[in-house]
Structures are given as C-alpha cells and as structure tokens.
Design a protein around this motif. Structure first.
Motif, PDB file in Angstrom:
ATOM      1  N   ILE A 342       0.787  -0.852  -0.420  1.00  0.00           N
ATOM      2  CA  ILE A 342       0.468  -0.168   0.099  1.00  0.00           C
ATOM      3  C   ILE A 342       1.223   1.176   0.026  1.00  0.00           C
ATOM      4  O   ILE A 342       1.408   1.018   0.676  1.00  0.00           O
ATOM      5  CB  ILE A 342      -1.240   0.074   1.319  1.00  0.00           C
ATOM      6  CG1 ILE A 342      -1.962  -1.125   1.195  1.00  0.00           C
ATOM      7  CG2 ILE A 342      -1.665   1.234   0.981  1.00  0.00           C
ATOM      8  CD1 ILE A 342      -2.938  -1.391   0.438  1.00  0.00           C
ATOM      9  N   PRO A 343       0.617   2.227  -1.338  1.00  0.00           N
ATOM     10  CA  PRO A 343       1.221   3.472  -1.033  1.00  0.00           C
ATOM     11  C   PRO A 343       1.435   4.204   0.203  1.00  0.00           C
ATOM     12  O   PRO A 343      -0.436   4.516   0.393  1.00  0.00           O
ATOM     13  CB  PRO A 343       0.971   3.858  -2.692  1.00  0.00           C
ATOM     14  CG  PRO A 343       0.668   3.219  -3.102  1.00  0.00           C
ATOM     15  CD  PRO A 343      -0.231   2.225  -2.067  1.00  0.00           C
ATOM     16  N   ASP A 344       1.682   5.465   0.038  1.00  0.00           N
ATOM     17  CA  ASP A 344       1.502   6.686   1.587  1.00  0.00           C
ATOM     18  C   ASP A 344       0.399   7.867   0.188  1.00  0.00           C
ATOM     19  O   ASP A 344       1.553   8.056  -0.559  1.00  0.00           O
ATOM     20  CB  ASP A 344       2.797   7.099   2.114  1.00  0.00           C
ATOM     21  CG  ASP A 344       2.913   8.279   2.836  1.00  0.00           C
ATOM     22  OD1 ASP A 344       1.300   7.984   3.221  1.00  0.00           O
ATOM     23  OD2 ASP A 344       3.993   8.707   3.557  1.00  0.00           O
ATOM     24  N   PHE A 345      -0.461   7.942   0.835  1.00  0.00           N
ATOM     25  CA  PHE A 345      -1.051   8.748   0.091  1.00  0.00           C
ATOM     26  C   PHE A 345      -1.089   9.808   0.581  1.00  0.00           C
ATOM     27  O   PHE A 345      -2.019  11.443   0.023  1.00  0.00           O
ATOM     28  CB  PHE A 345      -3.028   8.356  -0.176  1.00  0.00           C
ATOM     29  CG  PHE A 345      -2.627   6.368  -0.813  1.00  0.00           C
ATOM     30  CD1 PHE A 345      -2.241   7.002  -2.342  1.00  0.00           C
ATOM     31  CD2 PHE A 345      -3.199   5.401  -0.959  1.00  0.00           C
ATOM     32  CE1 PHE A 345      -2.221   5.686  -2.838  1.00  0.00           C
ATOM     33  CE2 PHE A 345      -3.879   4.012  -1.480  1.00  0.00           C
ATOM     34  CZ  PHE A 345      -2.798   4.445  -2.781  1.00  0.00           C
ATOM     35  N   HIS A 346      -0.864  10.500   1.968  1.00  0.00           N
ATOM     36  CA  HIS A 346      -0.762  11.606   2.555  1.00  0.00           C
ATOM     37  C   HIS A 346      -0.460  13.005   2.037  1.00  0.00           C
ATOM     38  O   HIS A 346       0.700  12.360   1.404  1.00  0.00           O
ATOM     39  CB  HIS A 346       0.263  11.156   4.016  1.00  0.00           C
ATOM     40  CG  HIS A 346      -0.131  12.334   4.599  1.00  0.00           C
ATOM     41  ND1 HIS A 346      -0.864  12.861   5.411  1.00  0.00           N
ATOM     42  CD2 HIS A 346       0.318  13.692   4.936  1.00  0.00           C
ATOM     43  CE1 HIS A 346      -1.634  13.625   6.070  1.00  0.00           C
ATOM     44  NE2 HIS A 346       0.138  14.146   6.087  1.00  0.00           N
ATOM     45  N   GLY A 347      -1.788  13.588   2.104  1.00  0.00           N
ATOM     46  CA  GLY A 347      -0.644  14.792   1.043  1.00  0.00           C
ATOM     47  C   GLY A 347      -1.418  15.050  -0.836  1.00  0.00           C
ATOM     48  O   GLY A 347      -1.685  15.553  -0.666  1.00  0.00           O
ATOM     49  N   LYS A 348      -2.209  13.861  -0.799  1.00  0.00           N
ATOM     50  CA  LYS A 348      -2.137  13.713  -2.458  1.00  0.00           C
ATOM     51  C   LYS A 348      -3.400  13.971  -2.824  1.00  0.00           C
ATOM     52  O   LYS A 348      -4.489  13.502  -1.723  1.00  0.00           O
ATOM     53  CB  LYS A 348      -1.604  12.199  -2.346  1.00  0.00           C
ATOM     54  CG  LYS A 348      -0.241  12.060  -2.801  1.00  0.00           C
ATOM     55  CD  LYS A 348      -0.045  10.772  -3.063  1.00  0.00           C
ATOM     56  CE  LYS A 348       1.659  10.315  -3.208  1.00  0.00           C
ATOM     57  NZ  LYS A 348       1.517   9.417  -3.627  1.00  0.00           N
ATOM     58  N   SER A 349      -3.935  14.682  -3.845  1.00  0.00           N
ATOM     59  CA  SER A 349      -5.520  14.491  -4.483  1.00  0.00           C
ATOM     60  C   SER A 349      -5.500  13.427  -4.817  1.00  0.00           C
ATOM     61  O   SER A 349      -5.275  12.245  -4.574  1.00  0.00           O
ATOM     62  CB  SER A 349      -5.058  15.651  -5.407  1.00  0.00           C
ATOM     63  OG  SER A 349      -4.785  14.547  -6.560  1.00  0.00           O
ATOM     64  N   LEU A 350      -7.377  13.379  -5.113  1.00  0.00           N
ATOM     65  CA  LEU A 350      -8.458  12.442  -5.551  1.00  0.00           C
ATOM     66  C   LEU A 350      -7.741  12.093  -6.763  1.00  0.00           C
ATOM     67  O   LEU A 350      -7.635  10.557  -6.609  1.00  0.00           O
ATOM     68  CB  LEU A 350      -9.487  12.902  -5.568  1.00  0.00           C
ATOM     69  CG  LEU A 350     -10.468  11.713  -5.754  1.00  0.00           C
ATOM     70  CD1 LEU A 350     -10.347  10.664  -4.763  1.00  0.00           C
ATOM     71  CD2 LEU A 350     -11.740  12.141  -6.082  1.00  0.00           C
ATOM     72  N   ARG A 351      -7.631  12.730  -7.706  1.00  0.00           N
ATOM     73  CA  ARG A 351      -6.949  12.510  -8.596  1.00  0.00           C
ATOM     74  C   ARG A 351      -5.774  11.282  -9.077  1.00  0.00           C
ATOM     75  O   ARG A 351      -5.525  10.503  -9.413  1.00  0.00           O
ATOM     76  CB  ARG A 351      -6.611  12.984 -10.109  1.00  0.00           C
ATOM     77  CG  ARG A 351      -5.852  12.609 -11.190  1.00  0.00           C
ATOM     78  CD  ARG A 351      -6.371  14.215 -12.282  1.00  0.00           C
ATOM     79  NE  ARG A 351      -5.898  13.826 -13.671  1.00  0.00           N
ATOM     80  CZ  ARG A 351      -5.711  14.210 -14.548  1.00  0.00           C
ATOM     81  NH1 ARG A 351      -6.012  16.181 -14.509  1.00  0.00           N
ATOM     82  NH2 ARG A 351      -5.332  14.625 -16.018  1.00  0.00           N
ATOM     83  N   GLN A 352      -4.912  11.850  -7.760  1.00  0.00           N
ATOM     84  CA  GLN A 352      -3.259  11.225  -8.120  1.00  0.00           C
ATOM     85  C   GLN A 352      -3.449   9.853  -7.052  1.00  0.00           C
ATOM     86  O   GLN A 352      -2.537   8.960  -7.468  1.00  0.00           O
ATOM     87  CB  GLN A 352      -2.525  12.101  -7.187  1.00  0.00           C
ATOM     88  CG  GLN A 352      -1.784  13.436  -7.826  1.00  0.00           C
ATOM     89  CD  GLN A 352      -0.427  13.980  -6.704  1.00  0.00           C
ATOM     90  OE1 GLN A 352      -1.601  14.411  -5.558  1.00  0.00           O
ATOM     91  NE2 GLN A 352       0.029  14.630  -7.075  1.00  0.00           N
ATOM     92  N   VAL A 353      -4.353   9.490  -5.706  1.00  0.00           N
ATOM     93  CA  VAL A 353      -4.550   8.555  -5.354  1.00  0.00           C
ATOM     94  C   VAL A 353      -4.998   8.090  -6.425  1.00  0.00           C
ATOM     95  O   VAL A 353      -5.292   6.876  -6.012  1.00  0.00           O
ATOM     96  CB  VAL A 353      -5.375   8.838  -4.161  1.00  0.00           C
ATOM     97  CG1 VAL A 353      -5.400   7.792  -3.289  1.00  0.00           C
ATOM     98  CG2 VAL A 353      -4.956   9.672  -3.451  1.00  0.00           C
TER      99      VAL A 353
END
Length: 400
Positions: A342-353
């Motif tokens: 699982i990547p670290d999604f913290h701070g990323k936008s919905l599109r990036q995630v």
C-alpha cells in the motif's frame, strides 16, 4: 418532467397540491384520455412518482397552451443541441398556434411531440445542475504534442428555471426511484433520481400502436450531488414493455460501475457491511493483533481484510471472507501475505490517489474532497491485488 417543472416554475401548482385524477379518465375538448392505472386524489409529487397521465394533463391545462409551449422551447426541445456530432435531429414540435384544442392533453403526457434521447438527457440534466441548461459536447480539448492546445471547449450554460424549482424536482425524481415507477433502478450505495417513460409508437395506419412501445428511463446519480446523467432507451421491448420494468434495471447496471470507476463516494452508507477495529493485547513478537468483526447487513454479503492504528474504525468493503471474525497479525514480519504494498497517500489529491490505485491494482473507496489525510490499510501494508483501500480526503490538512 417538463409539465410538472413548468407548473411549479410558473406558480400554478406546488408539490403538495392535491389533484383529482378522476380514477384514470379525463375528457379534453371531447377526447377521452385514459391513465395507465386508475388514480384518485394525488399530490403533484405523487403524480410524478406514479406517472399519472391525467394528473399531468390537469397541470398542463392550468398552464395553458402558450406558457406550456414556451417551456418546451426553453428546455431545449424542437431544436438541435449543437453537440459536435454530425446528423443531429431537431425533434418534432409545433408552436402553440398550431395546436388543436386537445393538443395540450396529448403533449402534457408526451404525445404529439418527438424528442431525441440527447434532448431528454439534456433536459433531466437541467434538474441535476440546479436549473442550468448546458450545451453538450464530445471533445473537451485538442492538443498537439509540440504546439500545445489547438482548441478547447468551454462549457456554456444558461439558467432556464430557478434553483428552487430544480431542487423540488430533484426531490420528486428521487422519490420516483425509491417508491415510484423506477424502484428497479435503485442503486446499491448511491441515491438516484429519474423518470420512467413508456411511449406508444405510430403504427402503419398512422395511429398509436397498442403493441409497439419505446421504453425508457432517464436519471442522474448520486441524487444528493449529481455526477452522471444516463438515459436508457429500448425500442419495441418484447414481453414487459414499461420503462420501469425494462429500462430502469439497465440504468442500475450501468450507473453503479460508472460511479465506482469514477471513485464517487457512496451517499447511502447502510448498503455496505461494517467492521469494528480493536487493538488486542501485545504478543511476544512485538507485533500486535487486530480483530475485525464483520457485521453483514444481509445474507451473502462480503467484506475485505482491514487494518488500523489501534483506534475504533468503520470500513466499507466488499471482498470475499470465509468467516465473520478475521484475525490478522501485523508487525515487522507481517509483509509476506500479500503481493501489493500500500502506498503512502497522505497529502495527495483524489486524482493522484486514483491513478496510483489503478497502477497498483487496488480498488479505491474515497470519502471527502481535498487532500488525503487518512487511509486504511496504512502505508506499507502488504495486500493482495484487487484489495479495497479506504482513503479520507479533507480540505484541511492534518498534522502527521
């Protein structure tokens, strides 16, 4: 939809007005018109819910020919939408000056008029967009690899009904799906709103056929915050022929995967099973045990493995499990049970995630908007391909 919208916008009716539908029969200037069912007293909201022709005719009579014709024109019928596709039809409409005395009775329930599917979905989108009529398009932008953007379509819309009227119609159309003629189009996890249609075709004699129909359903979802509008049209269905019977179920089959593919957050949380996450006592290996208690809302429902940081949490998921209680050990040696990290999604936008989840083969369940502030499972967790990941977004970033 056009009849009720026009009546409410013009102030000749409210959603709670009671109309006598005369047990399914009305005479309009010497012509007797029958409803598909005998209805008595109905509110305007119930007329929409139950699709009463007599009720719609009585609202049309309150409007009168000229006002009714002006709304038909205002909502885009009888003229091209100017979509960037060749061969568009205008549809068939007549100015009020060419109507017969009984025409308003026919037009109020959808006869003596010809419309295209694109015009219908554009009309229902007026309700979904709060009263704005937009010009549809296919190509948003044309780009050249060296020369950049060559052309770009700027969405253009104009207000044709008030936001208040649109909100009232949204509520009415949602009831059509939850309790009316389109219950077969009710979505799992999302609210929806729309209207069924069952039109008689013109036969070889030039009269309306009693055996050939066009069944349709047009709607939008989620009803609480519309993202997509869809129309389903079935020409000459065999057997069942009502729009609610044959078209509404296809709306459900099309809308659900589209909304999930677009990572639209469900707005009906009770559709999914729930987990309650608890941290157990530490074990000797310095790892700790998480217990996921699965409480399905109906027999045969499924759930996915879940992990957390020692707090009580509720997750949405739909992966197969073989038991109602799942124990999983997480720690320094717990990364050998999956093939995707699982990547670290913290701070990323919905599109990036969304893009990262697609690349990794994960299924995203998102809530909120803005930047990612919380995710389950946590970063670094090893899971199987196809596992569902829940990510919460917020416009206010939290400190890590």
């Amino acid at each position: 939809i056009v009849t009720v919208t026009s009546a409410i916008e013009e102030g000749v009716a409210t959603s709670t007005d009671v109309i006598d539908c005369q047990m399914g029969s009305i005479v309009v200037f010497g012509r007797t018109i029958h409803d598909h069912k005998p209805f008595g007293l109905l509110t305007v909201k119930q007329i929409m819910e139950k699709s009463s022709d007599v009720g719609a005719i009585k609202l049309g009579l309150r409007l009168g020919d000229e006002r009714f014709a002006s709304y038909i024109d205002r909502m885009g019928f009888g003229k091209p939408t100017n979509i960037d596709l060749p061969g568009e039809e205008r549809g068939l409409t007549k100015p009020a000056s060419h109507w017969t005395k009984s025409s308003i009775g026919s037009i109020a329930m959808g006869q003596e008029i010809g419309v295209t599917p694109l015009q219908i979905i554009r009309m229902v989108s007026i309700i979904a967009s709060g009263g704005i009529l937009y010009e549809p398009y296919i190509v948003k932008r044309v780009e050249h690899p060296q020369n950049g953007i060559l052309s770009e379509t700027i969405p253009h819309g104009e207000r044709v009904i008030s936001a208040d009227t649109a909100a009232k119609l949204q509520d009415m159309l949602e009831v059509v799906v939850t309790h009316g003629t389109a219950t077969a189009g009710k979505l799992d996890g999302y609210t929806a709103a729309g209207k069924t249609g069952t039109a008689q075709k013109i036969d070889e004699t030039g009269h309306y056929s009693k055996t050939k129909f066009v069944a349709s359903f047009t709607g939008f979802a989620p009803a609480s915050n519309p993202v997509v509008a869809i129309i389903v049209v079935i020409d000459e269905p065999v057997g069942q022929h009502m729009g609610g019977e044959v078209a509404a179920p296809l709306f459900k089959k099309v809308a659900e995967p589209i909304l999930r593919y677009m990572s639209v957050p469900p707005d009906v949380p009770t559709y999914a099973p729930q987990y309650t996450m608890k941290e157990a006592l530490p074990v000797k290996s310095r790892s700790f045990v998480k217990r996921a208690t699965y409480s399905p809302s109906r027999e045969g429902e499924t759930a996915s493995e879940a992990s957390g940081g020692g707090r009580f949490r509720t997750l949405w998921a739909k992966q197969p499990v073989s038991a109602r209680v799942i124990d999983r050990v997480y720690g320094s040696e717990s990364s050998d049970f999956g093939d995707v990290t699982i990547p670290d999604f913290h701070g990323k936008s919905l599109r990036q995630v969304t893009e990262e989840c697609l690349k990794a083969g994960l299924r995203l369940q998102s809530t909120g908007s803005g930047a990612a502030i919380e995710q389950i499972p946590p970063p670094g967790t090893s899971v199987r391909a196809g596992a569902r990941v829940q990510v919460r977004f917020s416009t206010r970033m939290s400190q890590r």
